[in-house]
Scaffold this motif. Sequence first.
Motif, PDB file in Angstrom:
ATOM      1  N   PRO A   1     -12.795 -12.480 -34.126  1.00 16.98           N
ATOM      2  CA  PRO A   1     -12.046 -13.731 -34.315  1.00 16.98           C
ATOM      3  C   PRO A   1     -11.340 -13.837 -35.667  1.00 16.98           C
ATOM      4  CG  PRO A   1     -14.230 -14.170 -33.384  1.00 16.98           C
ATOM      5  CD  PRO A   1     -14.219 -12.729 -33.769  1.00 16.98           C
ATOM      6  N   ASP A   2     -11.833 -13.116 -36.674  1.00  9.30           N
ATOM      7  CA  ASP A   2     -11.205 -13.205 -37.997  1.00  9.30           C
ATOM      8  C   ASP A   2     -10.068 -12.208 -38.171  1.00  9.30           C
ATOM      9  OD1 ASP A   2     -12.546 -10.810 -38.118  1.00  9.30           O
ATOM     10  OD2 ASP A   2     -13.990 -11.435 -39.622  1.00  9.30           O
ATOM     11  N   TYR A   3      -9.676 -11.516 -37.104  1.00  7.33           N
ATOM     12  CA  TYR A   3      -8.651 -10.469 -37.221  1.00  7.33           C
ATOM     13  C   TYR A   3      -7.315 -11.023 -37.688  1.00  7.33           C
ATOM     14  CZ  TYR A   3      -5.400  -6.755 -35.842  1.00  7.33           C
ATOM     15  OH  TYR A   3      -4.419  -5.809 -35.844  1.00  7.33           O
ATOM     16  N   LEU A   4      -6.822 -12.057 -37.009  1.00  9.38           N
ATOM     17  CA  LEU A   4      -5.475 -12.549 -37.308  1.00  9.38           C
ATOM     18  C   LEU A   4      -5.348 -13.131 -38.714  1.00  9.38           C
ATOM     19  CD1 LEU A   4      -2.654 -12.829 -36.164  1.00  9.38           C
ATOM     20  CD2 LEU A   4      -3.290 -15.057 -35.230  1.00  9.38           C
ATOM     21  N   PRO A   5      -6.239 -14.035 -39.171  1.00 10.14           N
ATOM     22  CA  PRO A   5      -6.089 -14.531 -40.544  1.00 10.14           C
ATOM     23  C   PRO A   5      -6.208 -13.429 -41.586  1.00 10.14           C
ATOM     24  CG  PRO A   5      -8.151 -15.314 -39.571  1.00 10.14           C
ATOM     25  CD  PRO A   5      -7.331 -14.739 -38.467  1.00 10.14           C
ATOM     26  N   TYR A   6      -7.089 -12.467 -41.348  1.00  6.82           N
ATOM     27  CA  TYR A   6      -7.210 -11.376 -42.320  1.00  6.82           C
ATOM     28  C   TYR A   6      -5.928 -10.557 -42.369  1.00  6.82           C
ATOM     29  CZ  TYR A   6      -8.597  -7.035 -44.547  1.00  6.82           C
ATOM     30  OH  TYR A   6      -8.639  -5.943 -45.377  1.00  6.82           O
ATOM     31  N   GLN A   7      -5.381 -10.214 -41.211  1.00  6.66           N
ATOM     32  CA  GLN A   7      -4.191  -9.375 -41.186  1.00  6.66           C
ATOM     33  C   GLN A   7      -2.979 -10.088 -41.783  1.00  6.66           C
ATOM     34  OE1 GLN A   7      -6.161  -6.328 -40.356  1.00  6.66           O
ATOM     35  NE2 GLN A   7      -3.978  -6.007 -40.143  1.00  6.66           N
TER      36      GLN A   7
ATOM     37  N   ALA B   1     -14.457   0.562 -42.840  1.00  2.00           N
ATOM     38  CA  ALA B   1     -15.622  -0.271 -42.508  1.00  2.00           C
ATOM     39  C   ALA B   1     -15.196  -1.580 -41.866  1.00  2.00           C
ATOM     40  CB  ALA B   1     -16.439  -0.541 -43.775  1.00  2.00           C
ATOM     41  N   LEU B   2     -14.117  -2.183 -42.356  1.00  4.15           N
ATOM     42  CA  LEU B   2     -13.631  -3.436 -41.778  1.00  4.15           C
ATOM     43  C   LEU B   2     -13.024  -3.210 -40.396  1.00  4.15           C
ATOM     44  CD1 LEU B   2     -12.028  -5.107 -44.934  1.00  4.15           C
ATOM     45  CD2 LEU B   2     -14.306  -5.450 -43.958  1.00  4.15           C
ATOM     46  N   THR B   3     -12.423  -2.046 -40.180  1.00  6.09           N
ATOM     47  CA  THR B   3     -11.882  -1.738 -38.854  1.00  6.09           C
ATOM     48  C   THR B   3     -13.004  -1.645 -37.829  1.00  6.09           C
ATOM     49  OG1 THR B   3     -10.012  -0.542 -39.834  1.00  6.09           O
ATOM     50  CG2 THR B   3     -10.512  -0.087 -37.527  1.00  6.09           C
ATOM     51  N   MET B   4     -14.145  -1.076 -38.215  1.00 14.03           N
ATOM     52  CA  MET B   4     -15.294  -1.030 -37.312  1.00 14.03           C
ATOM     53  C   MET B   4     -15.756  -2.446 -36.961  1.00 14.03           C
ATOM     54  SD  MET B   4     -17.567   2.080 -38.908  1.00 14.03           S
ATOM     55  CE  MET B   4     -18.864   1.776 -37.716  1.00 14.03           C
ATOM     56  N   HIS B   5     -15.701  -3.347 -37.922  1.00 16.98           N
ATOM     57  CA  HIS B   5     -16.075  -4.740 -37.647  1.00 16.98           C
ATOM     58  C   HIS B   5     -15.080  -5.407 -36.712  1.00 16.98           C
ATOM     59  CE1 HIS B   5     -16.477  -9.063 -38.279  1.00 16.98           C
ATOM     60  NE2 HIS B   5     -15.276  -9.073 -38.824  1.00 16.98           N
ATOM     61  N   GLN B   6     -13.788  -5.149 -36.883  1.00 20.12           N
ATOM     62  CA  GLN B   6     -12.763  -5.828 -36.095  1.00 20.12           C
ATOM     63  C   GLN B   6     -12.681  -5.305 -34.668  1.00 20.12           C
ATOM     64  OE1 GLN B   6      -9.377  -5.083 -38.630  1.00 20.12           O
ATOM     65  NE2 GLN B   6      -9.541  -7.080 -39.626  1.00 20.12           N
TER      66      GLN B   6
ATOM     67  N   ALA C   1     -11.498 -14.601 -45.554  1.00 20.15           N
ATOM     68  CA  ALA C   1     -11.345 -14.902 -44.128  1.00 20.15           C
ATOM     69  C   ALA C   1     -12.278 -14.073 -43.254  1.00 20.15           C
ATOM     70  CB  ALA C   1      -9.896 -14.667 -43.693  1.00 20.15           C
ATOM     71  N   LEU C   2     -12.825 -12.991 -43.795  1.00 19.79           N
ATOM     72  CA  LEU C   2     -13.688 -12.119 -42.998  1.00 19.79           C
ATOM     73  C   LEU C   2     -15.026 -12.790 -42.710  1.00 19.79           C
ATOM     74  CD1 LEU C   2     -13.044  -8.747 -44.841  1.00 19.79           C
ATOM     75  CD2 LEU C   2     -12.379  -9.296 -42.491  1.00 19.79           C
ATOM     76  N   VAL C   3     -15.505 -12.591 -41.494  1.00 16.67           N
ATOM     77  CA  VAL C   3     -16.823 -13.100 -41.089  1.00 16.67           C
ATOM     78  C   VAL C   3     -17.612 -11.917 -40.531  1.00 16.67           C
ATOM     79  CG1 VAL C   3     -18.098 -14.731 -39.644  1.00 16.67           C
ATOM     80  CG2 VAL C   3     -15.850 -15.364 -40.550  1.00 16.67           C
ATOM     81  N   LEU C   4     -18.403 -11.278 -41.406  1.00 17.46           N
ATOM     82  CA  LEU C   4     -19.196 -10.126 -41.006  1.00 17.46           C
ATOM     83  C   LEU C   4     -20.543 -10.598 -40.463  1.00 17.46           C
ATOM     84  CD1 LEU C   4     -18.463  -7.759 -44.030  1.00 17.46           C
ATOM     85  CD2 LEU C   4     -17.194  -8.018 -41.898  1.00 17.46           C
ATOM     86  N   GLU C   5     -20.946 -10.060 -39.318  1.00 23.43           N
ATOM     87  CA  GLU C   5     -22.184 -10.503 -38.670  1.00 23.43           C
ATOM     88  C   GLU C   5     -23.386  -9.640 -39.021  1.00 23.43           C
ATOM     89  OE1 GLU C   5     -19.516  -9.586 -36.770  1.00 23.43           O
ATOM     90  OE2 GLU C   5     -18.797 -11.356 -35.679  1.00 23.43           O
ATOM     91  N   THR C   6     -23.204  -8.663 -39.896  1.00 20.30           N
ATOM     92  CA  THR C   6     -24.332  -7.854 -40.352  1.00 20.30           C
ATOM     93  C   THR C   6     -24.754  -8.307 -41.741  1.00 20.30           C
ATOM     94  OG1 THR C   6     -22.719  -6.207 -41.098  1.00 20.30           O
ATOM     95  CG2 THR C   6     -23.795  -5.815 -38.984  1.00 20.30           C
ATOM     96  N   LEU C   7     -26.012  -8.093 -42.067  1.00 20.14           N
ATOM     97  CA  LEU C   7     -26.579  -8.592 -43.318  1.00 20.14           C
ATOM     98  C   LEU C   7     -26.588  -7.502 -44.384  1.00 20.14           C
ATOM     99  CD1 LEU C   7     -29.588 -10.507 -41.760  1.00 20.14           C
ATOM    100  CD2 LEU C   7     -27.769 -11.583 -43.096  1.00 20.14           C
ATOM    101  N   ASN C   8     -25.954  -7.794 -45.520  1.00 22.29           N
ATOM    102  CA  ASN C   8     -26.170  -6.991 -46.712  1.00 22.29           C
ATOM    103  C   ASN C   8     -27.084  -7.782 -47.644  1.00 22.29           C
ATOM    104  OD1 ASN C   8     -24.529  -8.985 -47.729  1.00 22.29           O
ATOM    105  ND2 ASN C   8     -22.969  -7.616 -48.533  1.00 22.29           N
TER     106      ASN C   8
END
Length: 468
Positions: free
Chosen positions: A88-94, A213-218, A281-288
Amino acid sequence: MADGGSPVAQLCSEQFGSGAARGCLAAADGSLQWEAWGWRCWGFSGPFTVTPRGRDGGAGGTPGAASPPLSGLTAVFLPQGFPDSVSPDYLPYQLWDSVQAFASSLSGSLATHAVLLGIGVGNEKASVSAATATWLVKDSTGMLGRIIFAWWKGSKLDCNAKQWRLFADILNDVAMFLEIMAPIYPVFFTMTVCTSNLAKCIVSVAGGATRAALTMHQARRNNMADVSAKDSSQETLVNLAGLLVSLLMLPLVSACPSFSLGCFFFLTALHIYANYRAVRALVLETLNEGRLRLVLKHFLQRGEVLGPTSANQMEPLWTGFWPSLSLSLGVPLHRLISSVFELQQLVEGHQQPYLLRWDQSQNQVQVVLSQMAGPETILRAAIHGLVLEALQGDGPLPRELEELRNLVQAGPEKESWVIVRETHRVLDTLFPKFLKGLQDAGWKTEKHQLEVDEWRATWLLSPEKKIL
């Protein structure tokens, strides 16, 4: 509509992706009447006739209306199946990423102009061999820097992709500023451009790795290659637009160095702002570690688990500028013990497949992982370390931890192993609740972005270990 105004049942319908479906009716002559794409939203659902063509039933009648509701331009620059095939965060990030790429392209043109001026382009007295030597030294310095940085920080880029992405773009602005200033001080020109190229090569490693790494998330449909390819197309289009604007801008600024510098500072400010908005704008669902610290703190204080959207909005983007616990996961066992007694003391009370040592004086937690340690075990070990950090801080805590905090603040440091043993017992109850809360809130607990070294160990003096 049939005669008399009664509705006619649809024979079939179709839809493209998650768009609105269009129906199909049977005409009097046996042909198919399809509703026009997108006309329903304007209050019109008039059908148009399609004459079948062979087995695939090619479209006739209105060619434009019969095509899928995805314009040719969108198909070129967005992944197939957008927006369902991406996060869902693809468009605002791009969008913000395109803005920063455009500003960076213009700044890069100004920097390239300054470097070419510095090596003697347009100067009859300049030596070709000297310019070539300067260029070779500059490139070789950057190549060495690229290798060293990849070895030094390569394994850490996944854990803090957003932070390193922002760092890379800011470092790129610093590199371009050095290139613009290089011709002003000819004595230091070679050293300045070498330093600049070294920074740019670090940017290349950090930016490229974090972008992957962000492409894997998107990518949400195993379409990482498509998402990456369309990102490259978007970047190429933006750079082409920047090139055209640069052709108009350079003749205006080349005669006035102060105006050129003013344009650079304006573009740099735009570049940093757009980068910040893109990363935020990114919303990553994994925990660092950063996101886990925020979520756990909120859970301990309020009993609620923050969702990915809230936690990502609160996550700090500047690493290393605030005091925090030094948490090391996967350390070698020999680093923590030097005698049988120390091993016995370390193992006592540890029923999980990890051993933890807490150094209160240095605010450091070191964790030895067993061969049996899985993702949930690593997550629990990290939570264990962060709970120990919370015992030294302020703010409300659950009753069991509040009692331990009083013991920590009153007891000597030599009893750290006692606190570690007691927190194990508290986590036996607390961790399952927290883990379920993470899963219900939308976090992906089957994987994580915690920084974990490769050391694993076995120990004979431990009780029967649990496997998570």
